[in-house]
Design a protein around this motif. Structure first.
Motif, short mmCIF file in Angstrom:
data_model
loop_
_atom_site.label_atom_id
_atom_site.label_comp_id
_atom_site.label_asym_id
_atom_site.label_seq_id
_atom_site.Cartn_x
_atom_site.Cartn_y
_atom_site.Cartn_z
N LYS A 5 0.86 -1.17 0.00
CA LYS A 5 0.00 0.00 0.00
C LYS A 5 0.90 1.22 0.00
O LYS A 5 1.71 1.40 0.90
N LEU A 6 0.79 2.06 -1.01
CA LEU A 6 1.74 3.13 -1.27
C LEU A 6 1.07 4.49 -1.16
O LEU A 6 -0.02 4.70 -1.70
N SER A 7 1.71 5.39 -0.43
CA SER A 7 1.24 6.77 -0.33
C SER A 7 2.24 7.68 -1.03
O SER A 7 3.44 7.50 -0.89
N VAL A 8 1.73 8.66 -1.76
CA VAL A 8 2.57 9.65 -2.43
C VAL A 8 2.20 11.03 -1.90
O VAL A 8 1.03 11.43 -1.98
N ILE A 9 3.17 11.72 -1.32
CA ILE A 9 2.96 13.05 -0.75
C ILE A 9 3.54 14.09 -1.71
O ILE A 9 4.71 13.99 -2.10
N HIS A 85 -0.56 12.47 7.56
CA HIS A 85 -1.80 11.97 6.98
C HIS A 85 -1.61 10.73 6.11
O HIS A 85 -2.60 10.13 5.67
N ALA A 86 -0.38 10.34 5.84
CA ALA A 86 -0.13 9.19 4.96
C ALA A 86 -0.44 7.88 5.68
O ALA A 86 -0.13 7.72 6.86
N ARG A 87 -1.04 6.93 4.96
CA ARG A 87 -1.43 5.65 5.54
C ARG A 87 -0.68 4.47 4.96
O ARG A 87 -0.85 3.34 5.41
N GLN A 164 7.22 2.73 6.40
CA GLN A 164 6.32 3.20 7.46
C GLN A 164 7.03 3.34 8.80
O GLN A 164 6.72 4.23 9.58
N ARG A 165 8.02 2.47 9.06
CA ARG A 165 8.76 2.59 10.32
C ARG A 165 9.52 3.90 10.41
O ARG A 165 9.58 4.53 11.47
N GLY A 166 10.09 4.32 9.31
CA GLY A 166 10.76 5.62 9.29
C GLY A 166 9.78 6.76 9.39
O GLY A 166 10.06 7.79 10.04
N VAL A 167 8.61 6.62 8.76
CA VAL A 167 7.59 7.67 8.83
C VAL A 167 7.13 7.87 10.27
O VAL A 167 6.92 9.00 10.72
N GLU A 313 -10.78 11.07 5.48
CA GLU A 313 -11.28 9.85 6.09
C GLU A 313 -10.48 9.48 7.34
O GLU A 313 -11.03 8.92 8.28
N VAL A 314 -9.18 9.78 7.33
CA VAL A 314 -8.34 9.38 8.47
C VAL A 314 -8.12 10.52 9.44
O VAL A 314 -7.45 10.36 10.45
N SER A 315 -8.67 11.69 9.18
CA SER A 315 -8.37 12.85 10.01
C SER A 315 -8.80 12.65 11.46
O SER A 315 -8.09 13.04 12.39
N SER A 316 -9.94 12.03 11.69
CA SER A 316 -10.43 11.89 13.07
C SER A 316 -9.51 11.00 13.90
O SER A 316 -9.20 11.31 15.04
N SER A 317 -9.05 9.90 13.33
CA SER A 317 -8.16 9.02 14.07
C SER A 317 -6.81 9.66 14.31
O SER A 317 -6.19 9.48 15.36
#
Length: 328
Positions: A5-9, A85-87, A164-167, A313-317
Motif C-alpha cells: 500500500k503506497l502513499s505519495v505526498i 496523513h499518509a497511511r 512506514q517505520r521511518g515515517v 477519512e483518516v483525520s479523526s483518528s
C-alpha cells in the motif's frame, strides 16, 4: 510486499498548471505497482486555483486527496503535514513540477522490496544551475559533512521513499525549524540512493530564491551543529591573543624608540572592526535563542483548513493519536 500500500505526498504552492500533467504521468505508474495507493497533495496556502484543480481530479479518482493548510507554512512543514496523513506501508515524497520523474517510483519500490527502509533519488547533473549556485551547494555539503552531526549524501533531496517505520519516527519529531534532509539522515535505517536526472520544470518558476536557499542552508547547519556558536569562541581567543601580541609590540617599541603620536584613523578602524565582531557573534547567539523561543511556545506545526479524499477519512483518528494535530 508483493502488493504494498503506497502513499505519495506532493507539497504544492501555486502549482495549478502542473496538477493535471502530473496526475497524467503519475497514476499509470502507481497502477502498475499496486491498486492500493493514495496521493496526498498538501496545499501550502496557494493563492491560485490549485486546490480547485485537485478537487477536479479527486472527483474522477477518489484515491487522490488533499490537505489544505490555512496559510503558507513552508515546504518543510507541508512535508510534515503529508507524513502525518499518509497511511501507506511506504511513503513517497516528490515535487509537483515534474522535475522528479514519477517513473522513478517503480525503481524506489524495487529497492524497498530488497530491504531498504529508505530509498532516495540522487541527482547526477547540476548543469541547469549557475556555477555560483553549484559552488555554494558543494560548499554546503562539505561543511555539513565536516561539522554536522551526520553526513548527508550529496545530491539527495526530498524525492524519496520512506518505509512506514521511518515515517513513524519522523512523525514524532515536532521541531519547528525543520531541515528534512538532515532528519532523513538522522533517523538512520538501511538506505540506498538511485541516480536520476532532474527534468525541466513543466510550468511556473521555482520558489527558491538565493536568499531562501541561504536561509535554508543556515537552518540546516544550526539544526544539526553548534559550530556557528563555537566559531566565535575560537575567534575571541584569537583576537585576545592578537591584542596581547600587539600590546607587547608597542611596549617594546616605546621602550626602545619612545612614544609617538597615536593615529586617530587606526583607532576608529579598530573600534568599528571589534564592534562588528561583537554584533555578528550576538546575531549568531540570537539565532539559536530564537529557535529555543519557537520550540518552547509549543505551537502546532501547521493549521489545517480543509481535508479532501483519503486525508479526510483518516483525520479523526489522527487527531486522537497525535497531540500536534489535536491542537491544530
Amino acid at each position: 510486499m508483493a502488493s504494498p500500500k503506497l502513499s505519495v505526498i506532493i507539497p504544492v504552492h501555486n502549482e495549478s498548471e502542473n496538477i493535471a500533467p502530473l496526475c497524467a504521468r503519475l497514476l499509470p505508474v502507481l497502477n502498475r505497482i499496486t491498486s492500493l495507493w493514495e496521493v496526498i497533495f498538501v496545499d501550502d496556502g496557494s493563492r491560485d486555483d490549485t486546490l480547485a484543480r485537485i478537487r477536479t481530479v479527486n472527483h474522477d479518482e477518489p484515491r487522490i486527496g488533499a490537505v489544505s493548510l490555512s496559510r503558507n507554512f513552508g515546504k518543510e512543514i507541508a512535508i510534515a503535514a503529508g507524513l502525518d496523513h499518509a497511511r501507506g506501508d511506504a511513503v513517497v515524497i516528490m515535487d509537483a513540477d515534474l522535475q522528479h520523474p514519477p517513473e522513478m517510483i517503480e525503481t524506489f519500490v524495487e529497492r524497498w522490496k530488497e530491504g531498504n527502509l529508505m530509498v532516495y533519488g540522487q541527482r547526477t547533473d547540476r548543469s541547469d544551475e549557475t556555477r555560483v549556485k553549484r559552488g555554494f551547494a558543494h560548499l554546503f555539503y562539505r561543511l555539513f559533512a565536516r561539522f554536522g552531526e551526520i553526513p548527508l549524501p550529496e545530491g539527495a533531496g526530498d524525492f524519496r521513499l520512506i518505509d512506514q517505520r521511518g515515517v513513524e519516527v519522523l512523525r514524532s519529531l515536532g521541531e519547528k525549524a525543520r531541515f528534512s534532509k538532515g532528519l532523513y539522515a538522522w533517523i538512520g535505517f538501511k538506505s540506498t540512493g538511485v541516480p536520476f536526472v532532474v527534468e525541466e520544470r513543466l510550468h511556473g518558476t521555482t520558489k527558491w530564491s538565493f536568499r531562501k536557499l541561504f536561509r535554508f542552508a543556515f537552518d540546516g547547519m544550526a539544526a544539526f551543529s553548534t559550530v556557528p556558536l563555537r566559531i566565535w569562541t575560537y575567534l575571541g581567543f584569537l583576537i585576545s591573543f592578537m591584542s596581547i601580541a600587539t600590546a607587547v609590540y608597542f611596549l617594546v617599541r616605546t621602550l626602545l624608540f619612545g612614544t609617538d603620536l597615536p593615529g586617530f584613523p587606526s583607532l576608529i578602524v579598530s573600534v568599528m572592526f571589534f564592534s562588528g565582531i561583537q554584533l555578528m557573534s550576538l546575531g549568531i547567539i540570537g539565532e539559536y535563542v530564537g529557535r529555543i523561543f519557537a520550540e518552547v511556545k509549543r505551537r502546532p506545526l501547521y493549521v489545517v483548513q480543509e481535508r479532501l479524499g483519503g486525508a479526510a477519512e483518516v483525520s479523526s483518528s489522527l487527531v486522537q493519536d497525535d497531540p500536534r494535530l489535536r491542537r491544530a
